[in-house]
Motif scaffolding. Structure first.
Motif, mmCIF file in Angstrom:
data_model
loop_
_atom_site.group_PDB
_atom_site.id
_atom_site.type_symbol
_atom_site.label_atom_id
_atom_site.label_comp_id
_atom_site.label_asym_id
_atom_site.label_seq_id
_atom_site.Cartn_x
_atom_site.Cartn_y
_atom_site.Cartn_z
ATOM 1 N N ALA A 43 0.480 -1.179 -0.327
ATOM 2 C CA ALA A 43 0.155 0.086 0.002
ATOM 3 C C ALA A 43 0.594 1.236 -0.247
ATOM 4 C CB ALA A 43 -0.810 0.180 1.321
ATOM 5 N N SER A 44 2.136 0.962 -0.108
ATOM 6 C CA SER A 44 3.085 2.164 0.293
ATOM 7 C C SER A 44 2.899 2.874 -1.327
ATOM 8 C CB SER A 44 4.086 1.821 0.420
ATOM 9 O OG SER A 44 4.534 1.555 1.385
ATOM 10 N N GLY A 48 0.413 2.952 -4.778
ATOM 11 C CA GLY A 48 0.585 1.263 -4.864
ATOM 12 C C GLY A 48 0.767 -0.030 -5.400
ATOM 13 N N TRP A 94 6.427 4.464 -5.446
ATOM 14 C CA TRP A 94 6.371 3.144 -4.933
ATOM 15 C C TRP A 94 7.776 2.790 -3.882
ATOM 16 C CZ3 TRP A 94 7.982 -2.036 -5.751
ATOM 17 C CH2 TRP A 94 7.303 -3.162 -4.580
#
Length: 137
Positions: A43-44, A48, A94
């Motif tokens: 989810a970064s 993501g 990301w």
């Protein structure tokens, strides 16, 4: 040598390789009890892991469908280049946004995983641009 066909196959192969490389930690670590950290890992960033997969797969479909003739080939080739750039840019964002966690300590290969995904995504816009150049020349 048909540079157009080679560039098309390269873009599609790079997109598929990017998706497979991105899915590797999920496939390897999904049953290890670190699901929460793995979810935070994917989810970064702004879009993501799911956004990277979406951009990569759509770019593969667009590059593959240029030859079908349903839409203007020049337009689709340009869209393929932009989707490739979006894939690489979102993969880079990301990779820069990932926060190291205990998941990295237990799996040292994850330190290089995000960089490998970015490196695998770079040929997508390059090959799509080569394809567009050959198509429009």
């Amino acid at each position: 040598m048909d540079l157009r066909a080679i560039a098309r196959r390269t873009a599609i192969a790079a997109a598929v390789a990017t998706v497979l490389a991105l899915a590797a930690p999920y496939a390897i670590l999904s049953g290890s009890g670190s699901a929460e950290q793995l979810a935070a890992y994917y989810a970064s960033g702004t879009v993501g892991g799911a956004g990277i997969v979406l951009f990569a797969l759509v770019s593969a479909v667009v590059v593959g469908s240029v030859e079908r003739g349903n839409l203007d080939p020049g337009t689709l080739a340009g869209v393929a280049v932009m989707l490739g750039v979006a894939t690489t840019a979102s993969a880079a964002a990301w990779a820069l946004a990932i926060e190291p966690s205990t998941l990295f300590r237990d799996n040292l290969w994850l330190v290089w995983h995000a960089r490998a995904v970015v490196a695998l995504s770079v040929p997508i816009p390059v090959a799509a641009a080569a394809y567009a150049r050959e198509l429009l020349a």
